[in-house]
Enzyme design. Structure first.
Site, PDB file in Angstrom:
ATOM      1  N   MET A  26      77.820 133.176  24.241  1.00  0.00           N
ATOM      2  CA  MET A  26      78.292 134.555  24.029  1.00  0.00           C
ATOM      3  C   MET A  26      78.432 134.821  22.524  1.00  0.00           C
ATOM      4  O   MET A  26      79.159 135.724  22.111  1.00  0.00           O
ATOM      5  CB  MET A  26      79.620 134.767  24.752  1.00  0.00           C
ATOM      6  CG  MET A  26      79.475 134.616  26.272  1.00  0.00           C
ATOM      7  SD  MET A  26      80.635 135.591  27.207  1.00  0.00           S
ATOM      8  CE  MET A  26      82.177 134.874  26.683  1.00  0.00           C
ATOM      9  N   GLY A  27      77.733 134.015  21.716  1.00  0.00           N
ATOM     10  CA  GLY A  27      77.734 134.256  20.275  1.00  0.00           C
ATOM     11  C   GLY A  27      78.964 133.728  19.575  1.00  0.00           C
ATOM     12  O   GLY A  27      79.761 132.991  20.155  1.00  0.00           O
ATOM     13  N   HIS A  30      79.181 128.369  16.614  1.00  0.00           N
ATOM     14  CA  HIS A  30      79.925 127.357  15.854  1.00  0.00           C
ATOM     15  C   HIS A  30      79.332 125.981  16.137  1.00  0.00           C
ATOM     16  O   HIS A  30      78.339 125.871  16.889  1.00  0.00           O
ATOM     17  CB  HIS A  30      81.419 127.418  16.211  1.00  0.00           C
ATOM     18  CG  HIS A  30      81.706 127.369  17.682  1.00  0.00           C
ATOM     19  ND1 HIS A  30      81.399 126.287  18.469  1.00  0.00           N
ATOM     20  CD2 HIS A  30      82.258 128.278  18.528  1.00  0.00           C
ATOM     21  CE1 HIS A  30      81.763 126.521  19.715  1.00  0.00           C
ATOM     22  NE2 HIS A  30      82.280 127.739  19.791  1.00  0.00           N
ATOM     23  N   HIS A  33      78.372 125.022  19.721  1.00  0.00           N
ATOM     24  CA  HIS A  33      77.076 125.558  20.159  1.00  0.00           C
ATOM     25  C   HIS A  33      75.927 124.756  19.523  1.00  0.00           C
ATOM     26  O   HIS A  33      74.951 124.421  20.194  1.00  0.00           O
ATOM     27  CB  HIS A  33      76.926 127.027  19.748  1.00  0.00           C
ATOM     28  CG  HIS A  33      77.936 127.951  20.363  1.00  0.00           C
ATOM     29  ND1 HIS A  33      78.776 128.731  19.620  1.00  0.00           N
ATOM     30  CD2 HIS A  33      78.252 128.218  21.657  1.00  0.00           C
ATOM     31  CE1 HIS A  33      79.549 129.459  20.417  1.00  0.00           C
ATOM     32  NE2 HIS A  33      79.254 129.161  21.658  1.00  0.00           N
ATOM     33  N   LYS A 144      83.651 121.507  27.198  1.00  0.00           N
ATOM     34  CA  LYS A 144      84.831 122.297  26.826  1.00  0.00           C
ATOM     35  C   LYS A 144      85.176 123.254  27.969  1.00  0.00           C
ATOM     36  O   LYS A 144      86.342 123.458  28.295  1.00  0.00           O
ATOM     37  CB  LYS A 144      84.492 123.050  25.536  1.00  0.00           C
ATOM     38  CG  LYS A 144      85.174 124.349  25.302  1.00  0.00           C
ATOM     39  CD  LYS A 144      86.416 124.166  24.535  1.00  0.00           C
ATOM     40  CE  LYS A 144      87.128 125.433  24.168  1.00  0.00           C
ATOM     41  NZ  LYS A 144      86.915 126.559  25.024  1.00  0.00           N
ATOM     42  N   ASP A 145      84.130 123.850  28.575  1.00  0.00           N
ATOM     43  CA  ASP A 145      84.338 124.765  29.709  1.00  0.00           C
ATOM     44  C   ASP A 145      83.999 123.998  30.983  1.00  0.00           C
ATOM     45  O   ASP A 145      82.986 124.254  31.632  1.00  0.00           O
ATOM     46  CB  ASP A 145      83.458 125.997  29.539  1.00  0.00           C
ATOM     47  CG  ASP A 145      83.784 126.728  28.253  1.00  0.00           C
ATOM     48  OD1 ASP A 145      84.724 127.522  28.255  1.00  0.00           O
ATOM     49  OD2 ASP A 145      83.124 126.467  27.232  1.00  0.00           O
ATOM     50  N   GLN A 148      83.501 125.692  34.406  1.00  0.00           N
ATOM     51  CA  GLN A 148      82.263 126.475  34.412  1.00  0.00           C
ATOM     52  C   GLN A 148      81.069 125.555  34.682  1.00  0.00           C
ATOM     53  O   GLN A 148      80.207 125.843  35.517  1.00  0.00           O
ATOM     54  CB  GLN A 148      82.131 127.170  33.054  1.00  0.00           C
ATOM     55  CG  GLN A 148      80.783 127.777  32.780  1.00  0.00           C
ATOM     56  CD  GLN A 148      80.793 128.564  31.484  1.00  0.00           C
ATOM     57  OE1 GLN A 148      81.279 129.678  31.445  1.00  0.00           O
ATOM     58  NE2 GLN A 148      80.259 128.003  30.407  1.00  0.00           N
ATOM     59  N   ARG A 181      86.913 132.064  20.326  1.00  0.00           N
ATOM     60  CA  ARG A 181      88.224 132.732  20.367  1.00  0.00           C
ATOM     61  C   ARG A 181      89.169 132.263  19.250  1.00  0.00           C
ATOM     62  O   ARG A 181      90.140 132.947  18.943  1.00  0.00           O
ATOM     63  CB  ARG A 181      88.896 132.498  21.713  1.00  0.00           C
ATOM     64  CG  ARG A 181      88.279 133.292  22.841  1.00  0.00           C
ATOM     65  CD  ARG A 181      88.985 132.976  24.139  1.00  0.00           C
ATOM     66  NE  ARG A 181      88.247 133.468  25.291  1.00  0.00           N
ATOM     67  CZ  ARG A 181      88.406 134.684  25.811  1.00  0.00           C
ATOM     68  NH1 ARG A 181      89.270 135.514  25.288  1.00  0.00           N
ATOM     69  NH2 ARG A 181      87.694 135.060  26.858  1.00  0.00           N
TER      70      ARG A 181
HETATM   71  P1  AMP Z   1      80.497 130.403  24.858  1.00  0.00           P
HETATM   72  O1  AMP Z   1      79.708 131.034  23.757  1.00  0.00           O
HETATM   73  O2  AMP Z   1      81.923 130.182  24.505  1.00  0.00           O
HETATM   74  O3  AMP Z   1      80.283 131.070  26.188  1.00  0.00           O
HETATM   75  O4  AMP Z   1      79.899 128.941  25.027  1.00  0.00           O
HETATM   76  C1  AMP Z   1      78.535 128.707  25.218  1.00  0.00           C
HETATM   77  C2  AMP Z   1      78.334 127.250  25.520  1.00  0.00           C
HETATM   78  O5  AMP Z   1      78.842 126.455  24.460  1.00  0.00           O
HETATM   79  C3  AMP Z   1      79.086 126.797  26.791  1.00  0.00           C
HETATM   80  O6  AMP Z   1      78.281 125.896  27.508  1.00  0.00           O
HETATM   81  C4  AMP Z   1      80.299 126.118  26.220  1.00  0.00           C
HETATM   82  O7  AMP Z   1      80.859 125.144  27.065  1.00  0.00           O
HETATM   83  C5  AMP Z   1      79.736 125.488  24.965  1.00  0.00           C
HETATM   84  N1  AMP Z   1      80.820 125.215  24.007  1.00  0.00           N
HETATM   85  C6  AMP Z   1      81.772 126.082  23.588  1.00  0.00           C
HETATM   86  N2  AMP Z   1      82.632 125.460  22.752  1.00  0.00           N
HETATM   87  C7  AMP Z   1      82.218 124.175  22.651  1.00  0.00           C
HETATM   88  C8  AMP Z   1      82.690 123.021  21.948  1.00  0.00           C
HETATM   89  N3  AMP Z   1      83.783 123.069  21.172  1.00  0.00           N
HETATM   90  N4  AMP Z   1      82.024 121.861  22.103  1.00  0.00           N
HETATM   91  C9  AMP Z   1      80.920 121.792  22.881  1.00  0.00           C
HETATM   92  N5  AMP Z   1      80.418 122.840  23.561  1.00  0.00           N
HETATM   93  C10 AMP Z   1      81.052 124.012  23.454  1.00  0.00           C
END
Ligand code: AMP
Length: 270
Positions: A26-27, A30, A33, A144-145, A148, A181
């Site tokens: 979702m952008g 970091h 990602h 982390k998720d 999900q 976040r």
């Molecule tokens: P999001 O953009 O938050 O929806 O995350 C996109 C993907 O990145 C999801 O598969 C998350 O689980 C993964 N992700 C988010 N934060 C981290 C992190 N700190 N370490 C590893 N993967 C992450």
């Protein structure tokens, strides 16, 4: 890096590639990602990253509205990482076609599914759509998720015959898990998040030797953290890694937390 917004253009572009890794995001890109992107690049000849802030997975309009958006910065980072394709569809296109609706059973309404009504139904809905557009055989997602990851494995891996590559949580030095976040928190709140992460990491280590004893006093730790840091903890629970069963210590287990700090919901697991 090619930036593609239309489903039609994407299909045209990737139809001849079999060896594609897909990293949905979702952008607010970091290092968490980036770790997924690097894992894909190691194994696959092409990597697609999507940035799509999916409206149907937010159970509060304000949360959707306030979700951080950094498209320009994200593009620069993804270019540096040598990503092949960035897919940034709009909601109208993603939701234009009919697609299966997902309903969670009572047994799945745990952890975040219990308090975020409709959240994972929205996640499954959009992932079902994105995967039917991209048809990648390798998906890269973060631990982390964890819930999900668990639900996507459960509901979508067979349907799309997709391998779901789970990648460990990337943390900053102070042990806070990287998250888009976090950008909504100032130094003071990030320091609290760090203290909580360090505390829970220690607690998880201790729990390896006497899990049931620590599980029985988790409610006390919950109150202690809430009063010390003025936060609201949604859940603090030990669950089995494979089936997310509560306080099942026969196999590997994790300590899961979700809490609200200064109106920002953070989740983590140790
Ligand atoms: P999001 O953009 O938050 O929806 O995350 C996109 C993907 O990145 C999801 O598969 C998350 O689980 C993964 N992700 C988010 N934060 C981290 C992190 N700190 N370490 C590893 N993967 C992450």
């Amino acid at each position: 890096m090619k930036i593609i917004t239309s489903i039609f253009d994407l299909n045209k572009e990737i139809k001849n590639y079999k060896n594609i890794g897909f990293v949905p995001t979702m952008g607010g890109i970091h290092a968490g990602h980036s770790s997924l992107i690097k894992a894909s690049q190691k194994k696959k000849s092409k990597t697609i990253v999507s940035i799509f802030i999916n409206p149907t997975q937010f159970n509060k309009k304000s949360d959707f509205k306030n979700y951080p958006r950094y498209m320009k910065k994200d593009i620069a980072i993804l270019k540096k990482l040598n990503v092949d394709y960035l897919f940034t569809p709009n909601a109208k296109d993603v939701y234009r076609f009919k697609s299966k609706k997902f309903n969670l059973k009572k047994s799945d309404k745990i952890l975040c599914a219990k308090s975020r009504n409709g959240h994972f139904e929205g996640v499954l809905n959009v992932m079902n759509r994105l995967m039917s557009i991209i048809k990648s055989k390798d998906l890269y997602m973060g631990e982390k998720d964890y819930q999900q990851l668990y639900l996507i494995k459960k509901f979508l891996s067979k349907k799309f015959r997709v391998r779901i590559n789970s990648c460990p949580t990337v943390r900053i030095k102070n042990k806070v898990a990287l998250s888009t976040r976090n950008k909504l928190l100032n130094k003071k709140y990030l320091k609290i998040a760090s203290e909580i992460a360090l505390f829970l990491r220690k607690l998880k280590r201790k729990s390896k030797f006497q899990p049931s004893e620590i599980a029985s006093i988790l409610p006390n730790y919950k109150i202690l953290l809430e009063t010390k840091y003025n936060i609201k903890i949604d859940y603090l629970e030990f669950r089995d890694e494979k089936n997310l069963e509560l306080n099942n210590f026969k196999n590997k287990f994790r300590l899961f937390i979700a809490y609200n700090i200064n109106n920002v919901r953070l989740i983590d697991n140790f």
